[in-house]
Enzyme design. Sequence first.
Site: not given
Ligand code: ASP
Length: 356
Positions: A22, A66
């Site tokens: 993220t 991700d």
């Molecule tokens: N879906 C994201 C990931 O783990 C969530 C995050 O980074 O907070 O890559």
Amino acid sequence: MTTPVKTVSDKASILIIYTGGTIGMVEDPKTGSLEPFNFEHLVDHVPELKDVEHLYSSIQFDPPLDSSQVGPDSWTKMAKAVADNYDKYDGFVILHGTDTMAYTASALSFMLENLSKPVVITGSQLPIGRFRTDGKENLITAIEIAAAKENNIAVVPEVCICFQEYLLRGNRCKKANADYFEAFQTFNYPPLAHIGVEIEINEDAVYKPETIKPLIPHLNMDPNVLVLKLLPGITPNILKSILATPGLKGVVMETFGVGNAPSFDWFIDILKEATSKGIVIVNVTQCMIGSVAMDIYDTGDAMLDAGIISGYDITTESAATKMMYLFGEGFAPEKVKEYMKCSLIGEMTIHNTVEN
Ligand code: ASP
């Protein structure tokens, strides 16, 4: 005893490894969903990085991932990036999605033997381009910690997660909160540092290698490991078919309370059949806090008889990646069992040792 970290030294050299998550995502204008973006985009949103530009270099995963796509192959890439650049840098910052960050931190702690430099993993709950992002603060603090030295020795020479108010031992971490900024906790181990106005290092909690030895990277992780969370009402068919998975080598079995499970004959018989085929089954608790103690109730005795071993207070993330590492090293099941009962790099509060 706590000691404050001084602000980033002008002589430090840091390698930032951007894997995705993220922290570097941007919103698709059409759908509104978050998509990974490149490191340059991220840097554009952290003008503070310009002031320390001479202190760091970066490499990035292409494409950024991700973290739900991250697994043994990506861990190998990260471990290799650290190992290949180990002598050139004082510390490493890995930017990573939060969802599987605790698995990555655990895996790297086993893969980087003799680590004597900081590998600080961080990310954020909100993308770096958002006004209220937590990413900027996390990234800047991670750089400070990765650069911190005292008498030319790294202040935190371990794989750790830096998130909001705390620096935590990587192989003790769990992602405990999906919604709030304080996403990580180490329920069975104290924080390595408290991050406030000062970064206060908890000296007693930080791992200190006795001697500085050359780093030994272990790049093979065996993915034939699964996590089995017991559910009241589990049936013989379900248990049997899970344990009959072709190629299965290791199981992290999440049990109830201090390591309890049903004591039905069929349950114990199915487990016994699996362990007799060389499948290693480690008992960890479904509780957040506390340890497995298999000698308290009868069901524990029956499981010990069936060849199940205690994971004491290890996290599921750490137990699973530790088994992947041990099987990846080619150890036979009996040796894997011995190592699983010992703390290799501070992942459990137990001091058993393995006879070589
Ligand atoms: N879906 C994201 C990931 O783990 C969530 C995050 O980074 O907070 O890559």
